[in-house]
Design an enzyme around this catalytic site. Sequence first.
Site, mmCIF file in Angstrom:
data_model
loop_
_atom_site.group_PDB
_atom_site.id
_atom_site.type_symbol
_atom_site.label_atom_id
_atom_site.label_comp_id
_atom_site.label_asym_id
_atom_site.label_seq_id
_atom_site.Cartn_x
_atom_site.Cartn_y
_atom_site.Cartn_z
ATOM 1 C CG ASP A 45 -1.470 -7.841 2.682
ATOM 2 O OD1 ASP A 45 -1.610 -6.746 3.270
ATOM 3 O OD2 ASP A 45 -0.493 -8.086 1.932
ATOM 4 C CB SER A 46 -3.747 -5.386 7.504
ATOM 5 O OG SER A 46 -5.010 -5.026 6.959
ATOM 6 C CG ASP A 84 -3.847 -5.751 0.060
ATOM 7 O OD1 ASP A 84 -3.378 -5.163 -0.933
ATOM 8 O OD2 ASP A 84 -3.546 -5.466 1.235
ATOM 9 C CE LYS A 114 -3.614 -2.057 -0.418
ATOM 10 N NZ LYS A 114 -2.296 -2.650 -0.151
ATOM 11 C CD GLU A 116 2.519 -4.490 -0.001
ATOM 12 O OE1 GLU A 116 3.744 -4.723 0.110
ATOM 13 O OE2 GLU A 116 1.705 -4.652 0.931
ATOM 14 C CD GLU A 183 1.653 1.101 4.996
ATOM 15 O OE1 GLU A 183 1.131 0.424 4.097
ATOM 16 O OE2 GLU A 183 1.796 0.703 6.172
#
Length: 284
Positions: A45-46, A84, A114, A116, A183
């Site tokens: 999502d960057s 993501d 993925k 978080e 991270e």
Amino acid sequence: MNKVTIVTLAEAKASQTPISMVTAYDATMARIVDDAGIDSILVGDSLGMVIGGQENTLEVSLEEVAYHCRAVRRGAPRPFLIADMPFMTYQASVEEAVRNAGFLLRQGRAEAVKLEGGLAVSPQISAITAAGIPVVAHVGLTPQSVHAMGGFKVQGRHEAAAERVFLDARAAVEAGAFMVVLEGIPQELAARISADLAVPTIGIGAGVGCDGQVLVCSDLLGMNPSFQPKFVRQFVDGYALMRGAFELYAKAVGERSFPNESESFSSPAAAQRKAVGGDLTRLY
Ligand code: KIV
């Protein structure tokens, strides 16, 4: 080179072979990444920040990730492809999480998703895994919690905070995650988690003790001179390289040296005239 699968990645952990991962968002970049032999691509999502110029990752939608993921898949069939799950596509309910993870496999042609978090999202990880979708967990500095963290700050620096990150990673794996991204945590903590877990860990700003590393493609390519955090190595000065090329192009356009003869098309009659060096009598 062989197709990378979830089995290849598990074998890499077992044989202690480091796993390389980068982000990519389009087919052109993905093709280069595939040709370079990188093991895995993350459509992170960057993309909101890298492609959209946004200040954080919170605005990214499921459809945007799916669109970019599909493009990456077309360019790179070999690397293991992870999509993501954007902010608020899995936090609200387990059911929504499963449906949205499925969307990323169907529409994005990803091989895993993925998300978080650890303990807090372990019901989601269990349910997505039970649906036959491989899950990568992401703990430590979790960018979707930027406001809760008070900024993009290294996590787990002190004992209690380190223990929380450790327990998050364990909870994610107990729930079914086959890989964990670590991270923005101290390298000692990342090494301890990597030694504890049976699944591969992928670090970003987490030191060399992880089972693999991931970087955002534009960071490692040095495309943004004003973003040079400690954990990024710029493997090439992509900004200078690309800016130089654009400047050369602008100059060539300005002085009419581009396009030249060999870069232009001609009508058949003109081409024939040129072929005989302007001697029209040779045409008849
Ligand atoms: O979105 C992303 O690119 C990521 C990586 C930085 C791990 O989550």
